[in-house]
Scaffold this motif. Structure first.
Motif: not given
Length: 995
Positions: A480-487, A560-568, A590-596
Motif C-alpha cells: 500500500k505504501e509503495a503504491f501511494l508513494d509511486i502515485a 490526501q493530506g499525508n503526501r504533499v507535492c508542489s502545487e505551483d 512524504g513531501l516533494s517540492l520542485i522549483s518552489c
C-alpha cells in the motif's frame, strides 16, 4: 548571389543555388556555434546540435528530398567555392574547409553514438556529411580547386563540379536505400531478445488487443478519407482508449510508413506544445507561454499546408475541455493541411465537440468521427479475465484443457461487477492469479463487499472506484505504501530507480496485480527530476513506472493530506501551513517540492516526524531542521544550477532509518556525514570531489553506489575495497577517471559495474578478475580502452559484457572462459580487426552484436560452435566480404542482421540449415547478386529485408516469391512510393514532412 551558369551542373538550377545560399547565410551563426560546441571537450550532446541544424536547413528548403538537398548543396558549394576563389577570399575558404573537416570528423563520431539496427540512423546527419565530403573530394582528387589547391593546378572548375555531382549521384542510391531500409525494418515484426522479461509482457502482448480488432479497422479505414479527419475516442475511464489509440497509430504507421506526432497530456502544457512542434518539424524551441506555443504551432501547420505536407497528430488523455483552447491554435481548422488527421482520446463528448469546433473550418473536405468505445462483449471479457487470473496468454486459452471450467465460476461471479471495463477486469483478475486468493470463501466475501460499496455511490465511475478500492485494501501494508508513494512522487520515474526506493518485492507485487506497469519512453520525454534520476542500460530509452488514471485517482484520495507535492512554483502547499487537530504536520508521510520559490521553513520540516520520503529540488530551506526525521527512508536533494548555498538542511548521520540518498549539485559539502546504515547513494554532477571522499568510504554497508557526471573525480583510492557489500557500482560519464584502483578487486559481492562514458579510462586492473560474482560489465564509450586484461576470463558469473564504441582492438584469448556469458556487444568498435577463435567456446552466448565493426575483415570458423546463439548482428561490417560456412551451423539462430555488408556477394545454400531463423535482414547489400532458393524453405522465417539490394535480379527465386505471395513472410524490397518521415529513435529523433 549571382550564379554563373557555366559552372553549374544542369541538375542544379540558379534559383536553387540562390535559395540555398540564403539558407546557409542565415545559418552562419549556428555553424559558428556548432564549431565552438564540438570544439568544447565538455560538450556532450552532439546529436541535438546536428539534428537541429540539419532539420532547420531541410525545413528552410521546403523539405526537399535528402539527396536533392545534397545535390543542391554540392552545386552551391562548388560554385560558391569557385566564386570566392575568384574574389581572392582564399583565407576565408581555408578556414571554412578546416571547419568542415572538423565537423565531418564529429559526424563520424556521432554516427557511432547512435544505436543502430538500421543505418538510417547513421545517415541522420547525412546531408551535412555529404556536403563536407564534396569539399574533401575536391581536395583529395587534387584537380586544381582554386580555393584548396594550387591555382596553377589547371583543371577546369566545371569538371570538378561535374565530378562532384557525379559522385553524389552515385551516393544518391545509398541515401534512398537507407530510407527504404528503415521502412522495411519499421514494418518488420521484431524478434524479442531471448531471456528478456518485461513487466508481464508475455501476457500483455496477447491481452491488450482483446476486443479491439474491429474498432482498429473502423478507425483506420476512416482516416484514409481525403481531407482533414478528426477522430475522437471517448468513453469512461478504464475502457482501453489509450490502448486503442496506440494500436490505430501503429497500424497507420505500418501501412503508410509515416509517423504520428504523439503526445500524452500531462501537467506542463508548454512542454507538450514544444514536443508537438518538434515532431511536426518545427525544431526544438523553448516555449515560455502557452500563447507562444499556440502561435508556433499555428506557424508550423500553416507552413506545412503551404508546402503541401501532411500533419498526423495523436493526443492521449485530453481530460479537460479547458485544455483544448490552451493547447491548440484557435485557427486550427484553417491551417491543417489537406489529408491530415487528428486522433484524440478523451473522457467526454463535450471535450471532443470543442476540438470539432476548432477543426470544422476545414470544411468542405472535413470528416469527423466521434467514436465511443463500448465495453467488452461478455465472451471477450471472460477471456481477458481468465487470462489474468491464470497468467496465461489469451490466445492460448482455448487450447488449454479445462482452463475455462477451472476459472469459469470465478469469472462469472466477478464479470458483472467489472461492467466490461478492461482495466477493472485486469486488476480484479490479476488479484486472483495468486492461488492463495482463489478459495471460494475469499472471493465470495470480496464480491459481496464490492456490491455493498458500489450501492453507496451515485455515479458509475464512483462505483467502479469503490470496487477497485476493495482490491487495494487487500494489499499488504508495504505494498500500500509503495503504491501511494509511486502515485504521489514517483510516477514517470525510471523503473530501476523506483525499484530501489520502494523495494523490488513491493514493485513486483503491484505489477502482478496490474496496479502499475512499465512503459518504454523516449529519454527526452522524462520531465522534472525524473530525468536526473534516470538509469537505463539503453540511455536513449527509459523504462518508466506508470499507472492507470483511475488507479491514480484512488491513490490520490487515499494519500490526501499525508503526501504533499508542489502545487505551483511560487508558494508552498497550503497543507504545510496547517498544523491543527487532524492536520498535524507529523502525519505527513512524504513531501516533494520542485522549483518552489518560497523556501521551506526548517521548523516545518522538523515537525514532519512521520515523513518517509523527502524530495527537495531547486527549493531552499530557511533555517535548520534540528530535530532528526526519525522515519525518513529516501531523500533527494538537488540543484539545477550552481548555487552558493549547498547545505543539506539537517544532519543526515542522525537519521536512523535513512537508506537511500540522491544528491545532485555541482558542489556538495564534502564534510557531510551519512548515516552508517545507508544502503544506496547517488551523486550526480558533483564537481568538487577529486577523489572518492572518506564520508563515502566509511559506508561499509553500502549496496549501491552511483556516481554520474562527477567530472573532477580521478581516483577511487585504495580504501575503495572496504565497500565489500557493494552489489551495484555505477561510474558513468566521469571523464577524469583514467584507471580504476586495484582495490576494486576486493568487492567480493559486486554483481553489476557500469563504467559507460568514462572516455579516458585506458586500462582495467588485473584484480578485476577477482570479482567472481560480477554478472554485468558495461564499458560502452570507453574510447581509450584498447584492451581487456587476461584476468577477465576469471569472471565465471559474467552474463553481459558491453564494449560498444570502445577503443578495443582485440579480445583476449581468455574471453573463451566466460561460459556464463549470454550477451556480448562490440557495436561500433572500429578498431577491432578480428575475433579470437576462443570465442567459439562461449557455449551459453545468446546474442552477439558486431554492428559497425568496420575494420573486421573476417570471422573465425569457430563461431559456428556457438550452439545457443539466437541473434547475430553484423550490420555495417563493411570490410567483411564473406561469412564462414560454419555460421550456417548455428541451428538456434533466430535473427541474422547483415545490413550494409557491401562486400557480401552471395549466401550459400547452407542457409537452409537455419531452421529456427525468424528474421533475415540484407538491406543495402549492394553486391549481393543472387539469393539461394533454400531461403524459401526456412520454416520459421517471418521477415526478409532486401531493400537496396541493387545487385539482385528483378525476379526473386520462385520459392521466395511464394513466401511473399502467401503472406507467410514480410518481404521488403525497393518501393519508390514509400517514404519515411523519420526513424522513431529518441537518441536522434527526426520528423520530416516529405511525402
Amino acid at each position: 548571389m549571382e550564379t554563373d551558369p557555366e559552372y553549374v551542373s544542369v541538375s542544379i538550377t540558379a534559383d536553387e543555388l540562390r535559395q540555398i545560399d540564403q539558407v546557409l547565410r542565415t545559418s552562419a551563426a549556428r555553424l559558428e556555434d556548432l564549431y565552438r560546441k564540438v570544439s568544447d571537450a565538455a560538450f556532450k550532446d552532439l546529436g541535438a546540435v546536428f539534428e537541429t541544424l540539419h532539420w532547420d536547413i531541410l525545413k528552410e528548403t521546403g523539405y526537399m528530398s535528402w539527396f536533392g538537398l545534397a545535390f543542391t548543396l554540392a552545386g552551391y558549394l562548388s560554385s560558391y567555392c569557385q566564386g570566392e576563389a575568384r574574389s581572392g577570399a582564399r583565407d576565408k575558404w581555408l578556414s571554412f574547409k578546416a571547419q568542415t573537416d572538423f565537423i565531418a570528423e564529429q559526424l563520424d563520431e556521432l554516427k557511432l553514438c547512435l544505436e543502430v539496427d538500421n543505418d538510417i540512423y547513421k545517415l541522420a546527419a547525412g546531408t551535412l556529411l555529404y556536403c563536407c565530403a564534396v569539399i574533401r573530394h575536391m581536395k583529395s582528387k587534387n584537380r586544381g580547386c582554386l580555393c584548396f589547391g594550387s591555382q596553377s593546378a589547371g583543371s577546369p572548375v566545371k569538371e570538378q563540379i561535374e565530378n562532384s555531382i557525379a559522385e553524389l549521384k552515385a551516393l544518391q542510391d545509398n541515401l534512398t536505400f537507407a530510407t527504404l531500409a528503415a521502412v522495411g525494418n519499421r514494418v518488420s515484426q521484431p524478434i524479442s531478445p531471448p531471456g528478456t522479461t518485461n513487466r508481464r509482457s508475455g501476457l500483455e502482448l496477447y491481452t491488450v488487443s482483446v476486443g479491439l480488432e474491429q474498432h482498429v479497422s473502423t478507425i483506420v479505414e476512416f482516416v484514409k478519407k481525403n481531407g482533414v479527419c478528426l477522430v475522437g475516442i471517448h468513453g469512461q475511464a478504464g475502457l482501453g482508449k489509450t490502448t486503442l489509440l496506440n494500436e490505430v497509430v501503429a497500424k497507420v504507421e505500418r501501412i503508410e510508413k509515416r509517423l504520428f506526432a504523439s503526445i500524452e497530456v500531462g501537467e506542463d502544457l508548454r512542454q507538450m506544445q514544444s514536443s508537438l512542434l518538434e515532431q511536426l518539424g518545427g525544431g526544438k524551441k523553448e516555449i515560455t507561454s502557452v500563447a507562444q506555443g499556440r502561435s508556433a504551432l499555428l506557424y508550423q501547420l500553416r507552413k506545412l499546408k503551404q508546402n503541401n505536407k501532411v500533419a498526423r497528430i495523436a493526443i492521449d488523455n485530453l481530460y479537460d475541455v479547458r485544455l483544448v483552447g490552451e493547447l491548440f491554435p484557435h485557427s486550427l481548422g484553417k491551417v491543417l493541411p489537406a489529408n491530415s488527421c487528428v486522433i484524440i482520446t478523451c473522457p467526454s463528448l463535450a471535450i471532443l465537440s470543442r476540438v470539432d469546433q476548432l477543426c470544422r473550418p476545414a470544411m468542405p473536405n472535413y470528416h469527423y468521427l466521434p467514436y465511443k468505445l463500448p465495453c467488452l462483449a461478455p465472451q471477450q471479457a471472460k477471456a481477458l479475465f481468465i487470462s489474468h487470473a491464470a497468467s496465461e496468454p489469451v490466445n492460448t486459452l482455448y487450447s488449454i484443457n479445462g482452463i475455462f471450467s477451472k476459472y469459469g465460476d470465478l469469472a462469472n461471479h466477478f464479470l458483472p461487477l467489472c461492467e466490461g471495463l478492461p482495466m477493472a477486469i485486469k486488476v480484479i483478475g490479476s488479484y486472483f492469479s495468486n492461488p492463495a486468493n482463489r478459495n471460494e470463501e475469499n472471493w465470495t466475501a470480496i464480491g459481496k463487499r464490492m456490491k455493498q460499496v458500489a450501492e453507496e455511490m451515485d455515479t458509475s465511475e464512483d462505483q467502479m472506484f469503490a470496487k477497485l478500492l476493495v482490491i487495494y485494501e487487500k494489499l499488504g501494508p508495504a505494498q500500500k505504501e509503495a503504491f501511494l508513494d509511486i502515485a504521489a512522487f514517483l510516477r514517470g520515474w525510471d523503473w530501476r530507480t523506483v525499484e530501489r526506493i520502494v523495494g523490488k518485492p513491493q514493485l513486483d507485487t503491484l505489477v502482478d496485480q496490474a496496479l502499475i506497469n512499465a512503459k518504454l519512453k523516449d529519454a527526452e520525454s522524462t520531465s522534472g527530476i525524473a530525468q536526473y534520476t534516470r538509469y537505463s542500460e539503453r540511455p536513449w530509452k527509459s523504462e518508466m513506472v506508470m499507472m492507470h488514471e483511475l488507479l491514480y485517482a484512488i491513490a490520490c484520495r487515499r494519500a490526501q493530506g499525508n503526501r504533499v507535492c508542489s502545487e505551483d512554483q511560487t508558494h508552498l502547499p497550503e497543507r504545510l501551513k496547517m498544523d491543527g487537530p487532524g492536520m498535524e504536520l507529523k502525519n505527513i508521510q512524504g513531501l516533494s517540492l520542485i522549483s518552489c520559490k518560497e523556501p521551506l521553513q526548517g521548523t516545518m520540516l522538523e515537525k514532519m516526524q512521520g515523513a518517509r520520503v523527502l524530495i527537495l529540488h531547486d527549493t531552499g530551506v530557511k533555517g535548520y531542521c534540528n530535530k532528526p526525521l526519525s522515519q525518513l527512508q529516501f531523500f533527494y536533494w538537488g540543484r539545477s544550477k550552481v548555487a552558493p548555498d549547498v547545505r543539506i538542511p539537517f544532519q543526515m548521520e542522525r537519521l536512523r532509518k535513512l537508506e537511500m540518498v540522491i544528491l545532485r549539485a555541482a558542489e556538495i559539502d564534502l564534510t557531510i556525514k551519512f548515516p552508517a546504515q545507508l544502503k544506496d547513494l547517488t551523486l550526480i554532477g558533483c564537481n568538487n570531489m577529486d577523489e572518492l571522499h572518506e564520508c563515502i568510504l566509511q559506508l561499509v554497508g553500502l549496496l549501491e553506489l552511483h556516481l554520474n557526471g562527477c567530472n573532477r573525480l580521478h581516483d577511487l583510492t585504495h580504501a575503495f575495497g572496504k565497500l565489500k557489500q557493494l552489489r551495484r557500482f555505477r561510474l558513468e560519464n566521469c571523464l577524469s577517471i583514467r584507471q580504476l584502483h586495484k582495490s576494486i578487486g576486493q568487492l567480493a559481492s559486486l554483481r553489476e559495474m557500469d563504467l559507460s562514458g568514462c572516455t579516458n579510462i585506458t586500462t582495467l586492473p588485473a584484480e578485476i578478475g577477482n570479482i567472481v560474482t560480477l554478472q554485468k560489465l558495461n564499458l560502452m564509450l570507453c574510447k581509450c580502452l584498447l584492451r581487456l586484461p587476461a584476468e577477465i576470463g576469471s569472471l565465471r558469473s559474467l552474463t553481459h559484457l558491453n564494449l560498444g564504441q570502445s577503443g578495443i582492438r582485440m579480445l583476449p584469448q581468455e574471453i573463451g572462459k566466460l561460459l556464463a556469458l549470454e550477451e556480448l556487444s562490440l557495436s561500433g568498435c572500429e578498431l577491432l580487426e578480428k575475433l579470437p577463435k576462443e570465442i567459439g567456446m562461449l557455449s551459453g552466448l545468446l546474442r552477439l552484436n558486431l554492428n559497425s565493426c568496420t575494420d573486421l575483415k573476417e570471422l573465425p570458423r569457430e563461431i559456428g560452435a556457438l550452439g545457443s546463439l539466437q541473434k547475430l548482428s553484423l550490420n555495417s561490417c563493411t570490410s567483411l566480404s564473406r561469412l564462414p560456412i560454419e555460421i550456417f551451423d548455428l541451428l538456434s539462430l533466430q535473427s541474422l542482421d547483415l545490413d550494409y555488408m557491401k562486400l557480401l556477394a552471395h549466401l550459400p545454400a547452407e542457409i537452409g540449415n537455419l531452421r529456427m531463423l525468424q528474421r533475415l535482414s540484407l538491406n543495402c547489400c549492394t553486391r549481393l547478386n543472387r539469393l539461394p532458393p533454400e531461403i524459401g524453405s526456412l520454416p520459421a522465417l517471418q521477415v526478409l529485408n532486401l531493400v537496396g539490394c541493387t545487385g539482385l535480379k528483378l525476379e526473386l527465386p520462385a520459392e521466395i516469391q511464394k513466401l511473399a505471395k502467401d503472406n507467410a513472410v514480410y518481404v521488403h524490397r525497393e518501393d519508390d512510393s514509400l517514404t519515411l518521415e523519420g526513424p522513431k529513435n529518441p537518441s536522434f529523433k527526426l520528423y520530416s514532412m516529405t511525402y
